[in-house]
Design a protein around this motif. Structure first.
Motif, short mmCIF file in Angstrom:
data_model
loop_
_atom_site.label_atom_id
_atom_site.label_comp_id
_atom_site.label_asym_id
_atom_site.label_seq_id
_atom_site.Cartn_x
_atom_site.Cartn_y
_atom_site.Cartn_z
N UNK A 1 0.74 -1.29 -0.18
CA UNK A 1 -0.12 -0.11 -0.11
C UNK A 1 0.89 1.42 -0.04
N UNK A 2 0.48 2.10 -0.72
CA UNK A 2 1.35 3.50 -0.94
C UNK A 2 0.41 4.41 0.00
N UNK A 3 1.14 5.48 0.63
CA UNK A 3 0.44 6.49 1.30
C UNK A 3 -0.15 7.73 0.49
N UNK A 4 0.32 8.00 -0.45
CA UNK A 4 -0.22 9.16 -1.20
C UNK A 4 -0.97 8.75 -2.53
N UNK A 5 -2.28 8.73 -2.49
CA UNK A 5 -2.69 8.06 -3.87
C UNK A 5 -3.34 9.04 -4.70
N UNK A 6 -3.17 10.37 -4.62
CA UNK A 6 -3.60 11.25 -5.54
C UNK A 6 -2.42 12.24 -5.85
N UNK A 7 -2.10 12.46 -7.22
CA UNK A 7 -1.07 13.30 -7.56
C UNK A 7 -1.69 14.36 -8.85
N UNK A 8 -0.89 15.50 -8.87
CA UNK A 8 -1.67 16.30 -10.00
C UNK A 8 -0.47 16.96 -10.82
N UNK A 9 -0.53 17.07 -11.99
CA UNK A 9 0.46 17.76 -12.90
C UNK A 9 -0.42 18.90 -13.54
N UNK A 10 0.12 20.13 -13.52
CA UNK A 10 -0.37 21.19 -13.96
C UNK A 10 0.21 21.60 -15.47
#
Length: 234
Positions: A94-103
């Motif tokens: 399991x990975x702790x950060x499940x949402x990432x974003x690129x602008x």
């Protein structure tokens, strides 16, 4: 005549010890004792847990940032010949950060979610004493990499190709038996799920291709069932 006989006897008595003193006794050295070599027995089933970090390439929705991971593993090893070990292992993280974003230019933001990784791999290694160095490779799986695109906070329609859930993985590590039934390991594992290309959506996003992969470093501990201690190679 009598005197001659007595003289000869005296001379013989004196010469015998002298001749014996000239004979040097010979001794055969016993061969050195060689201690038997202990070969640890890796054959059997095991279960355990691991902690570590995952790092994506810069050309990805994660942007090269690191994430904490934790998970479980289980498998079976077979030792043969006598220092080689082969086996099969299943692993889930399991990975702790499940949402990432690129602008992107124009205010378009692409987000991705990937918070679980799994694998089923074969592995082969060489053991000496309580240590085992190994390589592994096989099937990799991740949770559905949900992607979203928005402009000024409002979701917009888009289309992609790729974005696979299944892929492959390879890795290598070192494992060490530190106590009966217990082993600890450190390993590197690489996961590859191909690429995702945007075929529709905001103009600044269309044509963008991102890489779907993860590099991971883990440390773990496993409990080994039926471990019988070192096997003596006589």
């Amino acid at each position: 005549m009598k005197r001659l006989l007595v003289g000869a006897a005296v001379c013989a008595a004196v010469a015998a010890p002298a001749a014996a003193a000239d004979i040097t006794p010979k001794y055969t050295k016993a061969p050195a004792m060689t201690a038997p070599q202990a070969i640890y027995n890796w054959t059997g089933f095991y279960i355990g847990g691991h902690l570590g970090g995952a790092f994506a390439d810069n050309n990805s929705l994660e942007g090269g940032g690191g994430r904490f991971l934790g998970g479980v593993q289980g498998g079976f090893d077979y030792q043969f010949a006598p220092n080689w070990v082969m086996g099969l292992e299943a692993q889930y993280s399991w990975l702790n950060r499940n949402t990432t974003g690129v602008t992107f230019p124009g205010g378009a933001v692409v987000t991705g979610r990937n918070d679980q990784l799994g694998s089923v791999t074969g592995r082969v290694g060489y053991t000496w004493g309580p240590a085992l160095v190994y390589a592994k490779g096989g099937f990799a799986w991740r949770d559905n990499n949900a992607i979203g695109v928005s402009v000024a906070g409002a979701p917009v329609p888009f289309a992609t190709t790729g974005n696979n859930k299944d892929g492959y993985t390879v890795g290598a590590g070192l494992e060490y038996m530190f106590a009966p039934n217990w082993s600890a390991k450190a390993e590197y594992q690489y996961y590859n799920f191909g690429n995702t290309t945007f075929t529709a959506g905001p103009p600044t996003v269309v044509g963008t291709r991102v890489k779907d992969d993860e590099h991971s470093v883990k440390v773990g501990v496993s409990y080994r069932f039926g471990w019988g201690g070192p096997v003596v190679n006589k």
